[in-house]
Design a protein around this motif. Structure first.
Motif, PDB file in Angstrom:
ATOM      1  N   ILE A   6       0.858  -1.182   0.000  1.00 39.15           N
ATOM      2  CA  ILE A   6       0.000   0.000   0.000  1.00 39.15           C
ATOM      3  C   ILE A   6       0.894   1.232   0.000  1.00 39.15           C
ATOM      4  CG2 ILE A   6      -1.786   1.288   1.233  1.00 39.15           C
ATOM      5  CD1 ILE A   6      -2.723  -1.404   2.412  1.00 39.15           C
ATOM      6  N   ILE A   7       0.659   2.106  -0.974  1.00 41.40           N
ATOM      7  CA  ILE A   7       1.403   3.358  -1.103  1.00 41.40           C
ATOM      8  C   ILE A   7       0.396   4.480  -0.865  1.00 41.40           C
ATOM      9  CG2 ILE A   7       2.854   4.772  -2.607  1.00 41.40           C
ATOM     10  CD1 ILE A   7       3.323   2.148  -4.278  1.00 41.40           C
ATOM     11  N   TYR A   8       0.559   5.202   0.236  1.00 43.82           N
ATOM     12  CA  TYR A   8      -0.453   6.184   0.616  1.00 43.82           C
ATOM     13  C   TYR A   8       0.184   7.426   1.211  1.00 43.82           C
ATOM     14  CZ  TYR A   8       0.267   5.106   5.522  1.00 43.82           C
ATOM     15  OH  TYR A   8       0.825   4.973   6.767  1.00 43.82           O
ATOM     16  N   GLY A   9      -0.607   8.467   1.346  1.00 43.28           N
ATOM     17  CA  GLY A   9      -0.157   9.695   1.978  1.00 43.28           C
ATOM     18  C   GLY A   9      -0.536  10.908   1.154  1.00 43.28           C
ATOM     19  N   GLU A 104      -5.210   4.714  -7.011  1.00 41.52           N
ATOM     20  CA  GLU A 104      -6.207   5.596  -6.400  1.00 41.52           C
ATOM     21  C   GLU A 104      -7.440   4.849  -5.898  1.00 41.52           C
ATOM     22  OE1 GLU A 104      -5.812   8.597  -5.371  1.00 41.52           O
ATOM     23  OE2 GLU A 104      -3.909   8.981  -6.372  1.00 41.52           O
ATOM     24  N   LEU A 105      -7.304   3.554  -5.681  1.00 42.57           N
ATOM     25  CA  LEU A 105      -8.420   2.794  -5.115  1.00 42.57           C
ATOM     26  C   LEU A 105      -8.809   3.346  -3.744  1.00 42.57           C
ATOM     27  CD1 LEU A 105     -10.296   0.255  -5.445  1.00 42.57           C
ATOM     28  CD2 LEU A 105      -8.670  -0.895  -3.946  1.00 42.57           C
ATOM     29  N   LEU A 106      -7.831   3.723  -2.948  1.00 45.42           N
ATOM     30  CA  LEU A 106      -8.131   4.215  -1.598  1.00 45.42           C
ATOM     31  C   LEU A 106      -8.938   5.505  -1.638  1.00 45.42           C
ATOM     32  CD1 LEU A 106      -4.687   3.539   0.093  1.00 45.42           C
ATOM     33  CD2 LEU A 106      -6.700   2.062   0.036  1.00 45.42           C
ATOM     34  N   GLY A 107      -8.785   6.284  -2.698  1.00 44.91           N
ATOM     35  CA  GLY A 107      -9.536   7.523  -2.844  1.00 44.91           C
ATOM     36  C   GLY A 107     -11.035   7.298  -2.999  1.00 44.91           C
ATOM     37  N   LEU A 108     -11.408   6.113  -3.433  1.00 45.23           N
ATOM     38  CA  LEU A 108     -12.831   5.815  -3.587  1.00 45.23           C
ATOM     39  C   LEU A 108     -13.553   5.856  -2.251  1.00 45.23           C
ATOM     40  CD1 LEU A 108     -12.606   2.909  -6.168  1.00 45.23           C
ATOM     41  CD2 LEU A 108     -13.002   5.350  -6.608  1.00 45.23           C
ATOM     42  N   ARG A 109     -12.844   5.511  -1.206  1.00 44.33           N
ATOM     43  CA  ARG A 109     -13.430   5.596   0.141  1.00 44.33           C
ATOM     44  C   ARG A 109     -13.517   7.049   0.586  1.00 44.33           C
ATOM     45  NH1 ARG A 109     -11.457   4.875   5.637  1.00 44.33           N
ATOM     46  NH2 ARG A 109     -13.184   4.182   6.910  1.00 44.33           N
ATOM     47  N   ASP A 110     -12.524   7.858   0.227  1.00 42.43           N
ATOM     48  CA  ASP A 110     -12.544   9.277   0.582  1.00 42.43           C
ATOM     49  C   ASP A 110     -13.794   9.969   0.044  1.00 42.43           C
ATOM     50  OD1 ASP A 110     -10.061   8.867   1.741  1.00 42.43           O
ATOM     51  OD2 ASP A 110      -8.950   9.733   0.060  1.00 42.43           O
ATOM     52  N   TYR A 111     -14.255   9.535  -1.128  1.00 43.56           N
ATOM     53  CA  TYR A 111     -15.431  10.140  -1.763  1.00 43.56           C
ATOM     54  C   TYR A 111     -16.707   9.330  -1.532  1.00 43.56           C
ATOM     55  CZ  TYR A 111     -12.152  13.183  -4.138  1.00 43.56           C
ATOM     56  OH  TYR A 111     -11.180  14.117  -4.410  1.00 43.56           O
ATOM     57  N   ASN A 112     -16.639   8.367  -0.632  1.00 43.98           N
ATOM     58  CA  ASN A 112     -17.789   7.513  -0.309  1.00 43.98           C
ATOM     59  C   ASN A 112     -18.342   6.797  -1.541  1.00 43.98           C
ATOM     60  OD1 ASN A 112     -17.855   8.084   2.510  1.00 43.98           O
ATOM     61  ND2 ASN A 112     -18.712  10.083   2.001  1.00 43.98           N
ATOM     62  N   ILE A 113     -17.451   6.445  -2.452  1.00 45.89           N
ATOM     63  CA  ILE A 113     -17.851   5.667  -3.618  1.00 45.89           C
ATOM     64  C   ILE A 113     -17.820   4.183  -3.275  1.00 45.89           C
ATOM     65  CG2 ILE A 113     -17.259   5.079  -6.000  1.00 45.89           C
ATOM     66  CD1 ILE A 113     -16.107   7.935  -6.259  1.00 45.89           C
ATOM     67  N   LEU A 114     -16.819   3.784  -2.493  1.00 45.65           N
ATOM     68  CA  LEU A 114     -16.734   2.414  -1.968  1.00 45.65           C
ATOM     69  C   LEU A 114     -16.599   2.497  -0.461  1.00 45.65           C
ATOM     70  CD1 LEU A 114     -14.255   0.485  -4.304  1.00 45.65           C
ATOM     71  CD2 LEU A 114     -16.730   0.279  -4.228  1.00 45.65           C
ATOM     72  N   ASP A 115     -17.130   1.515   0.221  1.00 44.83           N
ATOM     73  CA  ASP A 115     -17.014   1.488   1.671  1.00 44.83           C
ATOM     74  C   ASP A 115     -15.823   0.626   2.096  1.00 44.83           C
ATOM     75  OD1 ASP A 115     -17.921  -1.122   1.278  1.00 44.83           O
ATOM     76  OD2 ASP A 115     -19.909  -0.718   2.077  1.00 44.83           O
ATOM     77  N   LEU A 116     -15.530   0.663   3.361  1.00 46.08           N
ATOM     78  CA  LEU A 116     -14.398  -0.086   3.898  1.00 46.08           C
ATOM     79  C   LEU A 116     -14.556  -1.579   3.637  1.00 46.08           C
ATOM     80  CD1 LEU A 116     -11.751  -0.215   5.492  1.00 46.08           C
ATOM     81  CD2 LEU A 116     -13.124  -0.278   7.584  1.00 46.08           C
ATOM     82  N   THR A 134      -2.973   2.336  -4.153  1.00 45.25           N
ATOM     83  CA  THR A 134      -2.512   3.690  -3.873  1.00 45.25           C
ATOM     84  C   THR A 134      -3.693   4.573  -3.484  1.00 45.25           C
ATOM     85  OG1 THR A 134      -2.740   4.622  -6.111  1.00 45.25           O
ATOM     86  CG2 THR A 134      -0.690   3.443  -5.622  1.00 45.25           C
ATOM     87  N   GLY A 135      -3.382   5.683  -2.840  1.00 45.15           N
ATOM     88  CA  GLY A 135      -4.375   6.679  -2.454  1.00 45.15           C
ATOM     89  C   GLY A 135      -3.873   7.497  -1.285  1.00 45.15           C
ATOM     90  N   ARG A 136      -4.581   8.533  -0.958  1.00 43.89           N
ATOM     91  CA  ARG A 136      -4.143   9.436   0.116  1.00 43.89           C
ATOM     92  C   ARG A 136      -4.296   8.841   1.509  1.00 43.89           C
ATOM     93  NH1 ARG A 136      -2.681  14.432  -1.302  1.00 43.89           N
ATOM     94  NH2 ARG A 136      -3.332  15.167  -3.340  1.00 43.89           N
ATOM     95  N   HIS A 137      -5.466   8.297   1.802  1.00 42.56           N
ATOM     96  CA  HIS A 137      -5.752   7.840   3.163  1.00 42.56           C
ATOM     97  C   HIS A 137      -5.930   6.328   3.190  1.00 42.56           C
ATOM     98  CE1 HIS A 137      -7.339  12.014   2.818  1.00 42.56           C
ATOM     99  NE2 HIS A 137      -6.474  12.145   3.801  1.00 42.56           N
TER     100      HIS A 137
END
Length: 155
Positions: A6-9, A104-116, A134-137
């Protein structure tokens, strides 16, 4: 899966890092599927086309960022993301590549497109595929499943 990176930040270069790992894998003769979310048309990785081992997929075609879309455009975008996610699941389940990058899969959670739960389901697939997300959070629950974490921050 045992091999999850996982590459994030908030720093710049998460996608570039993942693409470098794709080239490294291709140079070693491995097959790579890159599935990109939330990038739109602004991201150009056509240089990767020179590697027959690398297959690049983006199911989006919007000039706008998600934040700038109308509610109707967001609905259409969500449907495309769901298709992309299901395609990614299929590639992982069938071991259709040695390495799968979900950019940017992790970004989908940031925008509530996918849940945890959906994010967790992709890493819980019983497969021999190496996976890079990858993704920010990155939620703690997902971090605990990773075999490698790369946190990229701005200087």
């Amino acid at each position: 899966m045992d091999n999850i990176h996982i590459i994030y930040g908030d720093g710049y270069g998460k996608t570039a890092c993942a693409m470098g790992l794709a080239v490294k894998a291709a140079a070693a003769g491995e097959t790579v599927s890159i599935i990109q979310f939330l990038k739109g048309k602004g991201a150009d990785y056509s240089i990767l086309d020179q590697y027959e081992e690398i297959k690049f997929f983006t199911f989006e075609n919007s000039e706008k960022t998600y934040e700038d879309m109308t509610p109707e455009e967001r609905g259409e975008h969500r449907a495309k993301v769901q298709n992309s996610f299901q395609y990614a699941r299929k590639v992982i389940e069938t071991e259709g590549a040695d390495l799968v990058i979900l950019d940017e899969l992790l970004g989908l959670r940031d925008y509530n497109i996918l849940d945890l739960e959906s994010l967790m389901s992709i890493v819980d697939i019983n497969s021999g595929v190496k996976l890079i997300l990858t993704g920010r959070h990155c939620p703690e629950e997902l971090k605990s499943r990773a075999s490698m974490l790369s946190h990229i921050e701005p200087a």
